[in-house]
Design a protein around this motif. Sequence first.
Motif, mmCIF file in Angstrom:
data_model
loop_
_atom_site.group_PDB
_atom_site.id
_atom_site.type_symbol
_atom_site.label_atom_id
_atom_site.label_comp_id
_atom_site.label_asym_id
_atom_site.label_seq_id
_atom_site.Cartn_x
_atom_site.Cartn_y
_atom_site.Cartn_z
ATOM 1 N N GLN A 113 68.206 103.334 20.610
ATOM 2 C CA GLN A 113 68.801 103.392 19.283
ATOM 3 C C GLN A 113 70.296 103.683 19.351
ATOM 4 O O GLN A 113 71.081 103.140 18.568
ATOM 5 C CB GLN A 113 68.081 104.458 18.445
ATOM 6 C CG GLN A 113 68.095 104.177 16.961
ATOM 7 C CD GLN A 113 67.007 104.945 16.236
ATOM 8 O OE1 GLN A 113 66.469 105.918 16.716
ATOM 9 N NE2 GLN A 113 66.691 104.483 15.039
ATOM 10 N N VAL A 134 60.008 105.222 5.001
ATOM 11 C CA VAL A 134 60.906 104.729 6.055
ATOM 12 C C VAL A 134 62.237 105.481 6.082
ATOM 13 O O VAL A 134 63.181 105.031 6.726
ATOM 14 C CB VAL A 134 61.164 103.217 5.881
ATOM 15 C CG1 VAL A 134 59.919 102.423 6.187
ATOM 16 C CG2 VAL A 134 61.683 102.917 4.481
ATOM 17 N N ILE A 146 60.423 98.890 7.006
ATOM 18 C CA ILE A 146 61.667 98.751 7.769
ATOM 19 C C ILE A 146 62.318 97.401 7.472
ATOM 20 O O ILE A 146 63.533 97.304 7.279
ATOM 21 C CB ILE A 146 61.383 98.919 9.270
ATOM 22 C CG1 ILE A 146 61.057 100.396 9.568
ATOM 23 C CG2 ILE A 146 62.560 98.465 10.112
ATOM 24 C CD1 ILE A 146 60.492 100.625 10.947
ATOM 25 N N MET A 202 63.934 98.661 14.927
ATOM 26 C CA MET A 202 62.738 99.402 14.555
ATOM 27 C C MET A 202 61.594 98.480 14.151
ATOM 28 O O MET A 202 60.427 98.817 14.322
ATOM 29 C CB MET A 202 63.057 100.376 13.412
ATOM 30 C CG MET A 202 64.006 101.499 13.798
ATOM 31 S SD MET A 202 63.487 102.431 15.266
ATOM 32 C CE MET A 202 61.852 102.964 14.799
ATOM 33 N N VAL A 232 64.907 99.200 4.678
ATOM 34 C CA VAL A 232 65.988 99.830 5.448
ATOM 35 C C VAL A 232 67.314 99.076 5.346
ATOM 36 O O VAL A 232 68.367 99.712 5.260
ATOM 37 C CB VAL A 232 65.557 100.013 6.917
ATOM 38 C CG1 VAL A 232 66.724 100.474 7.778
ATOM 39 C CG2 VAL A 232 64.419 101.030 7.006
ATOM 40 N N THR A 292 68.864 107.869 10.291
ATOM 41 C CA THR A 292 69.439 107.763 11.638
ATOM 42 C C THR A 292 70.723 106.945 11.662
ATOM 43 O O THR A 292 71.738 107.403 12.204
ATOM 44 C CB THR A 292 68.405 107.194 12.614
ATOM 45 O OG1 THR A 292 67.235 108.025 12.612
ATOM 46 C CG2 THR A 292 68.964 107.145 14.028
ATOM 47 N N GLN A 352 64.401 105.952 9.293
ATOM 48 C CA GLN A 352 65.194 104.835 9.787
ATOM 49 C C GLN A 352 66.375 104.509 8.881
ATOM 50 O O GLN A 352 67.172 103.625 9.192
ATOM 51 C CB GLN A 352 64.299 103.610 9.976
ATOM 52 C CG GLN A 352 63.122 103.861 10.875
ATOM 53 C CD GLN A 352 63.503 104.636 12.139
ATOM 54 O OE1 GLN A 352 64.564 104.416 12.719
ATOM 55 N NE2 GLN A 352 62.643 105.555 12.554
ATOM 56 N N GLN A 377 63.492 105.932 23.149
ATOM 57 C CA GLN A 377 63.874 105.634 21.772
ATOM 58 C C GLN A 377 65.315 106.045 21.504
ATOM 59 O O GLN A 377 66.090 105.299 20.892
ATOM 60 C CB GLN A 377 62.926 106.382 20.818
ATOM 61 C CG GLN A 377 63.281 106.269 19.355
ATOM 62 C CD GLN A 377 62.767 105.002 18.730
ATOM 63 O OE1 GLN A 377 62.209 104.149 19.421
ATOM 64 N NE2 GLN A 377 62.948 104.847 17.436
ATOM 65 N N ASN A 416 69.550 98.464 13.000
ATOM 66 C CA ASN A 416 68.458 99.429 13.152
ATOM 67 C C ASN A 416 67.154 98.853 12.601
ATOM 68 O O ASN A 416 66.071 99.117 13.128
ATOM 69 C CB ASN A 416 68.795 100.737 12.452
ATOM 70 C CG ASN A 416 67.865 101.865 12.846
ATOM 71 O OD1 ASN A 416 67.685 102.152 14.018
ATOM 72 N ND2 ASN A 416 67.245 102.503 11.855
ATOM 73 N N THR A 417 67.257 98.043 11.546
ATOM 74 C CA THR A 417 66.081 97.372 11.001
ATOM 75 C C THR A 417 65.442 96.459 12.042
ATOM 76 O O THR A 417 64.227 96.493 12.263
ATOM 77 C CB THR A 417 66.472 96.543 9.761
ATOM 78 O OG1 THR A 417 66.875 97.426 8.721
ATOM 79 C CG2 THR A 417 65.305 95.688 9.286
#
Length: 414
Positions: free
Chosen positions: A347, A134, A83, A366, A87, A140, A137, A343, A362-363
């Motif tokens: 998110q 990954v 991640i 997560m 990501v 999403t 992630q 979650q 998001n990195t």
Amino acid sequence: MTLLSLHRRTSTRPGTAPTPAPAPAPAPAPLNVLVLAVAGAVTVANIYFPQPLLAAVARGLAVSDRTAGLVATAAQLGYALGILLLVPLADTARLRRLTGVLLALTTAALLVAAAAPNVLTLLLATLALSTTTVLPQILTPVAAALAGPERRGRVVGVIGLGLTLGSTLSRTVSGAVSDAGGSWRAAYLVAAAATAALLWVLPRALPERLAAADRPRVPYGRMLAGLPRLLGAHRALRVSALRGACVFAAYSVFWAALVFHLAAPPLGYGPGASGLFGLLTVPAALASAYAGPLTDRLGAGPVGRWALGCVALGLAVAGLAPGSPVALVAGAGLVVLGTSSCQVANQSRVLGLGRAVAARVNTVFMLATFGGGALGSLTAAWLYGAYGWTAVVLAAAGFTVLGLPAGARRPRVA
């Protein structure tokens, strides 16, 4: 679903013929949320399917349960590493090429794990495959950015449902495959085949890039160096990161120790029966999909607090009746429902901070979440071996309580 396209108006001057309007740009391909959800389910399963196999791994490789438990910890640590390092690339990279490379590397590492002659090789292969798997992630933030603010929670909820089902059902499938094949290695071979199959499907379902074609590219080193500044700049990200880390630590403590608890007297279940617990929590996973539209309507804060309450209730049920399979199934279901709903809410909140930084926020989120998961897995392996099931449940409850104050003040960005 399709994205809105803008059209320019035709302009005219008195006494002149109307200027023909330019041909509209072709509409982007529809966002196939179902394909992204299935791909997320298959890839995230690579993190969780070894958990019901840990007792079998310990016997097969002649190591202690505590040593075998490090496989779950390596999976969480590798996922957090991937991640952090991979990501952020989704903000600027060519998504189709990036997807293909990651799927190929994950497949190769799964095959190495299947042939591992000792626990060290298995740990290294697990670390490698979890670093490259990954894609959930990456998918999403791509889906959330293309969906728009009105449907962001719903889309994140659908993909989150895929991730929940993948992580939950993977335990059932791997346990059944291990029983049928007579070895834990068979589950790794099945996972490699499923991951390789996505090479022919997933890249075609993605846009070429998430970023606009004319947007300046940010150097890779600068992207990584800027991650802490994102955390400092957005309280919404800080709230979600802390709550995500706490709830996933509680989730990982519970599930990483559950397989040992089920295998020990008086229950004495094997990998197949342990994996069946994942199947029995599917209704709870399906119910968590409603967290997406609920977040669109009520906001992330109320949904997150409700979700933490579900986790706490599930832990209480499983802790008060440790020898009852019914109580353990009910407790596991509530833990799954609460964790998945929390979650989705967290998110959705961070992905509302802007398309330009979607993959990077998001990195950060997560990374915190799976850092908590790694800590939970490590805690479970040590606590269960030293103090048993009650200590595991109390530790999971402690992590849950730590997440409650995170959203006490309403974030400015919901």
